[in-house]
Design a protein around this motif. Sequence first.
Motif, PDB file in Angstrom:
ATOM      1  N   GLU A  77      14.230  30.665  17.145  1.00 52.50           N
ATOM      2  CA  GLU A  77      14.190  32.124  16.745  1.00 52.50           C
ATOM      3  C   GLU A  77      12.756  32.659  17.382  1.00 52.50           C
ATOM      4  O   GLU A  77      12.513  33.519  18.019  1.00 52.50           O
ATOM      5  CB  GLU A  77      14.132  32.517  15.256  1.00 52.50           C
ATOM      6  N   ILE A  78      11.507  31.804  17.185  1.00 54.93           N
ATOM      7  CA  ILE A  78      10.311  32.005  17.348  1.00 54.93           C
ATOM      8  C   ILE A  78      10.230  31.894  19.012  1.00 54.93           C
ATOM      9  O   ILE A  78       9.630  32.548  19.821  1.00 54.93           O
ATOM     10  CB  ILE A  78       9.227  31.118  16.600  1.00 54.93           C
ATOM     11  N   LEU A  79      10.756  30.779  19.356  1.00 53.72           N
ATOM     12  CA  LEU A  79      10.941  30.584  20.944  1.00 53.72           C
ATOM     13  C   LEU A  79      11.545  31.945  21.864  1.00 53.72           C
ATOM     14  O   LEU A  79      10.908  32.137  22.633  1.00 53.72           O
ATOM     15  CB  LEU A  79      11.326  29.504  21.115  1.00 53.72           C
ATOM     16  N   GLU A  80      12.797  32.171  21.168  1.00 52.19           N
ATOM     17  CA  GLU A  80      13.247  33.180  21.834  1.00 52.19           C
ATOM     18  C   GLU A  80      12.687  34.630  21.919  1.00 52.19           C
ATOM     19  O   GLU A  80      12.552  35.105  22.946  1.00 52.19           O
ATOM     20  CB  GLU A  80      14.838  33.576  21.161  1.00 52.19           C
ATOM     21  N   ASP A  81      11.858  34.832  20.690  1.00 50.07           N
ATOM     22  CA  ASP A  81      11.013  36.091  20.683  1.00 50.07           C
ATOM     23  C   ASP A  81       9.896  35.938  21.584  1.00 50.07           C
ATOM     24  O   ASP A  81       9.571  36.900  22.203  1.00 50.07           O
ATOM     25  CB  ASP A  81      10.543  35.994  19.164  1.00 50.07           C
ATOM     26  N   PHE A  82       9.571  34.655  21.618  1.00 46.14           N
ATOM     27  CA  PHE A  82       8.134  34.911  22.613  1.00 46.14           C
ATOM     28  C   PHE A  82       8.388  34.745  24.065  1.00 46.14           C
ATOM     29  O   PHE A  82       7.945  35.617  24.734  1.00 46.14           O
ATOM     30  CB  PHE A  82       7.459  33.504  22.236  1.00 46.14           C
ATOM     31  N   ILE A  83       9.412  33.990  24.396  1.00 49.07           N
ATOM     32  CA  ILE A  83       9.910  33.945  25.744  1.00 49.07           C
ATOM     33  C   ILE A  83      10.528  35.554  26.203  1.00 49.07           C
ATOM     34  O   ILE A  83      10.230  35.916  27.388  1.00 49.07           O
ATOM     35  CB  ILE A  83      10.969  32.978  26.012  1.00 49.07           C
ATOM     36  N   LYS A  84      11.260  35.962  25.443  1.00 52.61           N
ATOM     37  CA  LYS A  84      11.622  37.403  25.867  1.00 52.61           C
ATOM     38  C   LYS A  84      10.685  38.466  26.019  1.00 52.61           C
ATOM     39  O   LYS A  84      10.727  39.280  26.747  1.00 52.61           O
ATOM     40  CB  LYS A  84      12.750  37.863  24.575  1.00 52.61           C
ATOM     41  N   ASN A  85       9.376  38.109  25.334  1.00 56.57           N
ATOM     42  CA  ASN A  85       8.425  39.001  25.772  1.00 56.57           C
ATOM     43  C   ASN A  85       7.350  38.636  26.526  1.00 56.57           C
ATOM     44  O   ASN A  85       6.267  39.009  26.938  1.00 56.57           O
ATOM     45  CB  ASN A  85       7.626  39.367  24.191  1.00 56.57           C
ATOM     46  N   LEU A  86       7.565  37.342  27.398  1.00 53.27           N
ATOM     47  CA  LEU A  86       6.711  36.864  28.259  1.00 53.27           C
ATOM     48  C   LEU A  86       7.088  37.640  29.484  1.00 53.27           C
ATOM     49  O   LEU A  86       8.113  38.062  29.787  1.00 53.27           O
ATOM     50  CB  LEU A  86       7.205  35.300  28.664  1.00 53.27           C
ATOM     51  N   PRO A  87       5.946  38.048  30.315  1.00 52.95           N
ATOM     52  CA  PRO A  87       5.953  38.802  31.406  1.00 52.95           C
ATOM     53  C   PRO A  87       7.106  38.115  32.416  1.00 52.95           C
ATOM     54  O   PRO A  87       7.182  36.967  32.630  1.00 52.95           O
ATOM     55  CB  PRO A  87       4.494  38.769  32.045  1.00 52.95           C
ATOM     56  N   LYS A  88       7.846  39.082  33.062  1.00 50.70           N
ATOM     57  CA  LYS A  88       9.151  38.391  34.061  1.00 50.70           C
ATOM     58  C   LYS A  88       8.455  37.672  35.099  1.00 50.70           C
ATOM     59  O   LYS A  88       8.793  36.631  35.620  1.00 50.70           O
ATOM     60  CB  LYS A  88       9.601  39.735  34.729  1.00 50.70           C
ATOM     61  N   ASN A  89       7.195  37.838  35.591  1.00 52.38           N
ATOM     62  CA  ASN A  89       6.392  37.082  36.681  1.00 52.38           C
ATOM     63  C   ASN A  89       5.906  35.676  36.269  1.00 52.38           C
ATOM     64  O   ASN A  89       5.748  34.848  36.848  1.00 52.38           O
ATOM     65  CB  ASN A  89       5.228  37.795  37.293  1.00 52.38           C
ATOM     66  N   ARG A  90       6.251  35.401  34.901  1.00 55.42           N
ATOM     67  CA  ARG A  90       5.771  34.015  34.376  1.00 55.42           C
ATOM     68  C   ARG A  90       7.151  33.527  34.005  1.00 55.42           C
ATOM     69  O   ARG A  90       7.348  32.106  33.867  1.00 55.42           O
ATOM     70  CB  ARG A  90       5.214  34.126  32.923  1.00 55.42           C
ATOM     71  N   GLN A  91       8.321  33.886  34.372  1.00 55.27           N
ATOM     72  CA  GLN A  91       9.755  33.439  33.953  1.00 55.27           C
ATOM     73  C   GLN A  91      10.341  32.911  35.063  1.00 55.27           C
ATOM     74  O   GLN A  91      11.573  33.236  35.541  1.00 55.27           O
ATOM     75  CB  GLN A  91      10.677  34.382  33.135  1.00 55.27           C
TER      76      GLN A  91
END
Length: 217
Positions: A77-91
């Motif tokens: 849950e925490i990981l999902e929340d963090f990654i979804k808010n990570l800037p697209k250029n970091r994904q």
Amino acid sequence: TWYDLWNAIPAHIKDENICYEAIESGVSLDKIPESSKTDKLCLLALEKDEKTAIFYVPEKFQTIDKILTHATNASPEILEDFIKNLPKNRQSNDFLFQLIRKNYRTFECLSSILNTKEFYEYLIIERECVEYFHKMPNELKTREICWFCIKKDIRLANYIPSHCVTKDLLMYLIAEDAAIWVFKNIPLDLITQELCDSVIRKSPSHFEYIPDQFKTP
């Protein structure tokens, strides 16, 4: 306790050394003054298995290594929340690949990010991780990916959708003695007399799997 002591210490004397000792003793990163946070301090908080530390790491210190350190311990849950808010250029594909290798649960909770044709092509073809083929949504599968996977592991034929099936692919499966898959998994309208005859010539013991209308004396 350290928390009580920490709250009693004036902010202006909470330097890097004191903050380091505080993190070592269990004080969470969100209690550390922004001006005192350093790269070393943030990494320590992540390594201490602090579940939410990554949210309090200043952006300038949020390296892939730190995020991966966080991913090792984080709940889905925490990981999902963090990654979804990570800037697209970091994904980037490379980053996401490293992430799921660190924490396999990532794959389950990040379907909105990972379920793209581009990422699966990267994961399966470039990285040769064919074990993820069965997780790939059928609508994203292509003939190219299907061919690539069955040449690596013939058992993956079980996950080929009907829209990717061709005569050449069926003949390949027959040649590889995977004819059982042909009759168990593809629509009846793709089966021909020629195909059935080829199966029998290759493996007479597979006669029982041939649909009745194609059995000949």
